[in-house]
Design a protein around this motif. Structure first.
Motif, PDB file in Angstrom:
ATOM      1  N   ASP A 122       0.812  -1.216   0.000  1.00  0.00           N
ATOM      2  CA  ASP A 122       0.000   0.000   0.000  1.00  0.00           C
ATOM      3  C   ASP A 122       0.843   1.262   0.000  1.00  0.00           C
ATOM      4  OD1 ASP A 122      -2.257  -1.600   0.088  1.00  0.00           O
ATOM      5  OD2 ASP A 122      -2.272  -1.666   2.289  1.00  0.00           O
ATOM      6  N   LEU A 123       2.146   1.152  -0.057  1.00  0.00           N
ATOM      7  CA  LEU A 123       3.024   2.321  -0.039  1.00  0.00           C
ATOM      8  C   LEU A 123       3.335   2.774  -1.462  1.00  0.00           C
ATOM      9  CD1 LEU A 123       5.615   1.315   2.727  1.00  0.00           C
ATOM     10  CD2 LEU A 123       3.519   2.653   2.991  1.00  0.00           C
ATOM     11  N   SER A 124       3.462   4.093  -1.655  1.00  0.00           N
ATOM     12  CA  SER A 124       3.948   4.617  -2.938  1.00  0.00           C
ATOM     13  C   SER A 124       5.459   4.499  -2.965  1.00  0.00           C
ATOM     14  CB  SER A 124       3.528   6.085  -3.096  1.00  0.00           C
ATOM     15  OG  SER A 124       4.161   6.888  -2.109  1.00  0.00           O
ATOM     16  N   LEU A 125       6.061   4.743  -4.135  1.00  0.00           N
ATOM     17  CA  LEU A 125       7.511   4.658  -4.245  1.00  0.00           C
ATOM     18  C   LEU A 125       8.198   5.672  -3.338  1.00  0.00           C
ATOM     19  CD1 LEU A 125       8.063   4.164  -8.100  1.00  0.00           C
ATOM     20  CD2 LEU A 125       8.137   2.444  -6.294  1.00  0.00           C
ATOM     21  N   GLY A 147      12.324  13.371  -6.687  1.00  0.00           N
ATOM     22  CA  GLY A 147      11.521  14.132  -7.631  1.00  0.00           C
ATOM     23  C   GLY A 147      10.096  13.604  -7.662  1.00  0.00           C
ATOM     24  N   VAL A 148       9.376  13.957  -8.744  1.00  0.00           N
ATOM     25  CA  VAL A 148       8.009  13.458  -8.902  1.00  0.00           C
ATOM     26  C   VAL A 148       8.084  12.015  -9.370  1.00  0.00           C
ATOM     27  CG1 VAL A 148       5.815  13.765 -10.077  1.00  0.00           C
ATOM     28  CG2 VAL A 148       7.177  15.763  -9.453  1.00  0.00           C
ATOM     29  N   LEU A 149       7.582  11.083  -8.539  1.00  0.00           N
ATOM     30  CA  LEU A 149       7.650   9.662  -8.837  1.00  0.00           C
ATOM     31  C   LEU A 149       6.265   9.121  -9.158  1.00  0.00           C
ATOM     32  CD1 LEU A 149      10.119   8.533  -6.017  1.00  0.00           C
ATOM     33  CD2 LEU A 149      10.651   9.196  -8.358  1.00  0.00           C
ATOM     34  N   PRO A 150       6.186   8.028  -9.920  1.00  0.00           N
ATOM     35  CA  PRO A 150       4.872   7.447 -10.237  1.00  0.00           C
ATOM     36  C   PRO A 150       4.127   7.030  -8.963  1.00  0.00           C
ATOM     37  CG  PRO A 150       6.591   6.507 -11.629  1.00  0.00           C
ATOM     38  CD  PRO A 150       7.278   7.295 -10.580  1.00  0.00           C
ATOM     39  N   GLU A 151       2.819   7.211  -9.008  1.00  0.00           N
ATOM     40  CA  GLU A 151       1.997   6.819  -7.861  1.00  0.00           C
ATOM     41  C   GLU A 151       1.832   5.312  -7.797  1.00  0.00           C
ATOM     42  OE1 GLU A 151       0.823   8.586  -5.404  1.00  0.00           O
ATOM     43  OE2 GLU A 151       1.628  10.486  -6.159  1.00  0.00           O
ATOM     44  N   GLU A 152       1.761   4.661  -8.949  1.00  0.00           N
ATOM     45  CA  GLU A 152       1.530   3.219  -9.007  1.00  0.00           C
ATOM     46  C   GLU A 152       2.792   2.516  -9.490  1.00  0.00           C
ATOM     47  OE1 GLU A 152      -1.147   1.767  -7.939  1.00  0.00           O
ATOM     48  OE2 GLU A 152      -2.269   3.606  -7.543  1.00  0.00           O
ATOM     49  N   GLY A 169      28.289  10.760   3.923  1.00  0.00           N
ATOM     50  CA  GLY A 169      27.713  11.255   2.661  1.00  0.00           C
ATOM     51  C   GLY A 169      26.670  10.357   2.059  1.00  0.00           C
ATOM     52  N   GLN A 170      25.946   9.592   2.862  1.00  0.00           N
ATOM     53  CA  GLN A 170      24.901   8.717   2.329  1.00  0.00           C
ATOM     54  C   GLN A 170      23.769   9.560   1.745  1.00  0.00           C
ATOM     55  OE1 GLN A 170      24.995   4.821   5.200  1.00  0.00           O
ATOM     56  NE2 GLN A 170      24.206   6.680   6.103  1.00  0.00           N
ATOM     57  N   ALA A 171      23.365   9.258   0.506  1.00  0.00           N
ATOM     58  CA  ALA A 171      22.316  10.046  -0.158  1.00  0.00           C
ATOM     59  C   ALA A 171      21.549   9.154  -1.117  1.00  0.00           C
ATOM     60  CB  ALA A 171      22.917  11.234  -0.908  1.00  0.00           C
ATOM     61  N   ILE A 172      20.242   9.370  -1.139  1.00  0.00           N
ATOM     62  CA  ILE A 172      19.362   8.670  -2.079  1.00  0.00           C
ATOM     63  C   ILE A 172      18.715   9.720  -2.968  1.00  0.00           C
ATOM     64  CG2 ILE A 172      17.366   7.162  -2.349  1.00  0.00           C
ATOM     65  CD1 ILE A 172      17.872   6.156   0.482  1.00  0.00           C
ATOM     66  N   MET A 216      11.317  10.660 -15.469  1.00  0.00           N
ATOM     67  CA  MET A 216      11.240  11.591 -16.606  1.00  0.00           C
ATOM     68  C   MET A 216      11.202  10.799 -17.902  1.00  0.00           C
ATOM     69  SD  MET A 216      13.892  14.682 -17.572  1.00  0.00           S
ATOM     70  CE  MET A 216      13.683  15.361 -15.929  1.00  0.00           C
ATOM     71  N   ASP A 217      10.281  11.173 -18.780  1.00  0.00           N
ATOM     72  CA  ASP A 217      10.164  10.546 -20.107  1.00  0.00           C
ATOM     73  C   ASP A 217      10.036   9.036 -20.025  1.00  0.00           C
ATOM     74  OD1 ASP A 217      10.400  13.054 -21.269  1.00  0.00           O
ATOM     75  OD2 ASP A 217      12.581  12.908 -21.431  1.00  0.00           O
ATOM     76  N   GLY A 218       9.279   8.555 -19.032  1.00  0.00           N
ATOM     77  CA  GLY A 218       9.041   7.127 -18.907  1.00  0.00           C
ATOM     78  C   GLY A 218      10.176   6.353 -18.283  1.00  0.00           C
ATOM     79  N   LEU A 219      11.224   7.029 -17.784  1.00  0.00           N
ATOM     80  CA  LEU A 219      12.377   6.366 -17.176  1.00  0.00           C
ATOM     81  C   LEU A 219      12.463   6.735 -15.701  1.00  0.00           C
ATOM     82  CD1 LEU A 219      15.135   6.837 -19.920  1.00  0.00           C
ATOM     83  CD2 LEU A 219      13.770   4.792 -19.453  1.00  0.00           C
ATOM     84  N   LEU A 220      12.603   5.708 -14.850  1.00  0.00           N
ATOM     85  CA  LEU A 220      12.763   5.889 -13.410  1.00  0.00           C
ATOM     86  C   LEU A 220      14.236   5.704 -13.061  1.00  0.00           C
ATOM     87  CD1 LEU A 220      11.565   6.201 -10.547  1.00  0.00           C
ATOM     88  CD2 LEU A 220      11.274   3.709 -10.515  1.00  0.00           C
ATOM     89  N   HIS A 221      14.856   6.739 -12.451  1.00  0.00           N
ATOM     90  CA  HIS A 221      16.266   6.715 -12.082  1.00  0.00           C
ATOM     91  C   HIS A 221      16.383   6.669 -10.563  1.00  0.00           C
ATOM     92  CE1 HIS A 221      17.553   7.865 -16.196  1.00  0.00           C
ATOM     93  NE2 HIS A 221      16.428   8.562 -16.186  1.00  0.00           N
ATOM     94  N   ILE A 222      17.168   5.710 -10.048  1.00  0.00           N
ATOM     95  CA  ILE A 222      17.450   5.584  -8.621  1.00  0.00           C
ATOM     96  C   ILE A 222      18.955   5.564  -8.446  1.00  0.00           C
ATOM     97  CG2 ILE A 222      17.118   4.222  -6.516  1.00  0.00           C
ATOM     98  CD1 ILE A 222      14.529   5.246  -7.544  1.00  0.00           C
ATOM     99  N   SER A 223      19.459   6.371  -7.510  1.00  0.00           N
ATOM    100  CA  SER A 223      20.896   6.427  -7.272  1.00  0.00           C
ATOM    101  C   SER A 223      21.162   6.523  -5.777  1.00  0.00           C
ATOM    102  CB  SER A 223      21.504   7.631  -7.999  1.00  0.00           C
ATOM    103  OG  SER A 223      22.890   7.706  -7.766  1.00  0.00           O
ATOM    104  N   VAL A 224      22.132   5.720  -5.293  1.00  0.00           N
ATOM    105  CA  VAL A 224      22.566   5.758  -3.885  1.00  0.00           C
ATOM    106  C   VAL A 224      24.054   6.077  -3.880  1.00  0.00           C
ATOM    107  CG1 VAL A 224      22.749   4.498  -1.718  1.00  0.00           C
ATOM    108  CG2 VAL A 224      20.805   4.079  -3.241  1.00  0.00           C
TER     109      VAL A 224
END
Length: 494
Positions: A363-366, A390-395, A423-426, A431-439
């Motif tokens: 039940d959690l969003s991203l 940033g703005v992430l997909p709801e589903e 310096g831990q950062a998430i 954008m444009d149908g691509l989800l980017h995740i960086s740690v």
């Protein structure tokens, strides 16, 4: 007489006037294609390439050869007429010039000269070919004519202008001028010849002789030559069309074979693409199912650790407390050692249990999921994690959520272990149908072969497991590492 002198034949250029172009051939924005033309175009497109080419080549080559044939025939006709005219002119000059010498002194012929010319026209040999004679003065006056009605009459000088310049002029056309009434009444084909008549002593042109010769034999010869020309042109055109047809037909056959081969290959490629798409869907489904089963297995292992070894270690600690009351000082030291080891083992088992058992993230969003994994890491390690979302997909699908949770959890653990949490950062954006995740972290970085083997020659299972998780869902996995820190990146196409 001839309207158009042909003493100096020139190449004629035919330019079609706009009014002479057939209707429908000039394209324009307001011109509409009629139904008959549309049907013809549709029918033409159904023909084979070789047939279309032969039709087009026949039209173009036929028109070209037609104009060539006409030009050649006309030139041959002119040459034949001019040659006959020059031969006849030289023949007539020998007869006429002696009777016109007096025109260099007088304006009219004497009666004796006129009678002599009349007798000359009555000779059988001349009468067979020559039907009429006229003699012109340079001012356009007819001083002698077989037709006595036009004698001493003046006519326009356009007809004798070229002959006065010393040229032999001929024409094989209809005799439409006023002075040709006598010749028209004969109703026989004639061609007229103009020849300059000169003074014997000075060579000066003092008159122009015009005579009309029967054109029967000449026309027959011209027709025969025309037929020969058209036979040669027609045979050459037919030979070229036949040769071009076979060449184009051969090329068309090769093209058709290649088209059939290309269609078969295209059908095969389409079949393989559909098959690959079906296999891809099955693989995706299998991967998602494997991820779900793997997560359930991890949860079960975590629960087993919590309910099994953790409970047994707790019981051991309780029994150690009971034994400590009745032990000596020496035994007390041993019991404390055992109690410390058991406590450490219990703590590690509980840590493993908590790490294997994920919270309920359906039940959690991203965004909420990433906040939760960062919060848990901070609670467990006592370090800080910077979140930039940033703005992430709801589903999102459950396999993707599980993959992201494990990806961030494992990379944060690596950052805590190797960079001591500095310096831990998430960061995450869509954008444009691509989800980017960086740690990221600010540690010392890792070796270039860290993804290959460790010091013992074994594959590093943590990084390899991350890459497998990401790529199993069709994502892209990458690591950027330097002395300033390490960034582990994942990209998914949603």
């Amino acid at each position: 007489m001839a309207n158009d002198s042909k003493a100096h034949p020139e190449t004629e250029t035919f330019v079609a006037e706009p009014s002479e172009i057939p209707d429908g051939t000039i394209p324009g924005p307001d011109r509409r294609r009629n139904p008959m033309r549309s049907r013809l175009i549709v029918q033409a497109r159904k023909l084979s390439r070789s047939t279309q080419f032969v039709i087009a080549a026949a039209l173009i080559l036929g028109l070209t050869m037609f104009f060539v044939g006409e030009l050649v025939s006309e030139r041959i006709e002119r040459a034949a007429v001019q040659s006959a005219a020059e031969a006849g002119a030289h023949y007539m000059e020998a007869f006429l010039e002696p009777y016109v010498q007096e025109l260099s002194r007088e304006n009219v012929l004497s009666t004796e000269s006129v009678k002599s010319l009349d007798r000359l026209m009555e000779t059988h040999s001349l009468k067979r070919h020559i039907v009429s004679i006229k003699i012109w003065r340079p001012d356009g006056t007819v001083v002698y004519s077989t037709d006595k009605s036009i004698t001493n009459r003046k006519f326009p000088m356009e007809e004798i202008a070229d002959a006065l310049k010393g040229n032999v002029v001929t024409d094989l056309e209809d005799l439409k001028q006023e002075e040709n009434q006598f010749e028209r009444n004969m109703n026989v084909p004639l061609y007229e010849i103009y020849a300059p008549l000169r003074e014997f002593n000075t060579g000066k042109i003092i008159a122009v002789g015009e005579f009309y010769e029967k054109a029967d034999s000449l026309e027959q010869e011209i027709r025969r030559i025309r037929q020969q020309v058209w036979m040669v042109v027609g045979a050459a055109t037919l030979a070229m069309l036949t040769l071009l047809f076979f060449l184009v037909r051969r090329g068309d056959t090769i093209i058709q074979r290649q088209q059939v081969a290309l269609r078969l290959r295209l059908l095969e490629q389409t079949r393989l693409r559909i098959s690959n798409a079906a296999l891809q869907r099955k693989m995706t489904t299998a991967t998602e199912e494997f991820s779900r089963i793997n997560e359930l297995t991890l949860r079960r292992i975590g629960a087993d650790l919590h309910d099994g070894p953790a409970q047994l270690l707790t019981l051991i600690l309780i029994r150690l407390d009971d034994l400590a009351e009745n032990c000596t000082a020496v035994d007390q030291e041993s019991l404390e050692t055992i109690r410390g080891a058991a406590t450490d083992a219990l703590r590690e088992v509980r840590e493993l249990s908590r790490g294997l058992a994920l919270p309920e993230i359906n039940d959690l969003s991203l965004q909420e999921e990433l906040q939760l994994v960062a919060q848990r890491h901070e609670q467990r390690t006592g370090t800080k994690v910077k979140l930039t979302l940033g703005v992430l997909p709801e589903e999102a699908s459950l396999p993707l959520k599980l993959c992201l949770y494990r990806f961030v959890q494992e990379t944060l653990n690596n950052a805590y272990r190797h960079a001591h949490g500095h310096g831990q950062a998430i960061s995450a954006d869509y954008m444009d149908g691509l989800l980017h995740i960086s740690v990221k972290d600010n540690g010392p970085g890792m070796a270039a072969d860290a993804m290959v083997v460790d010091t013992a020659g074994r594959i590093r299972l943590g990084l390899a497991g991350l890459r497998y998780r990401v790529e199993s869902l069709g994502g892209l996995f990458s690591i950027d590492s330097s002395a300033a820190g390490t960034s582990v990146n994942a990209q998914f196409k949603l």
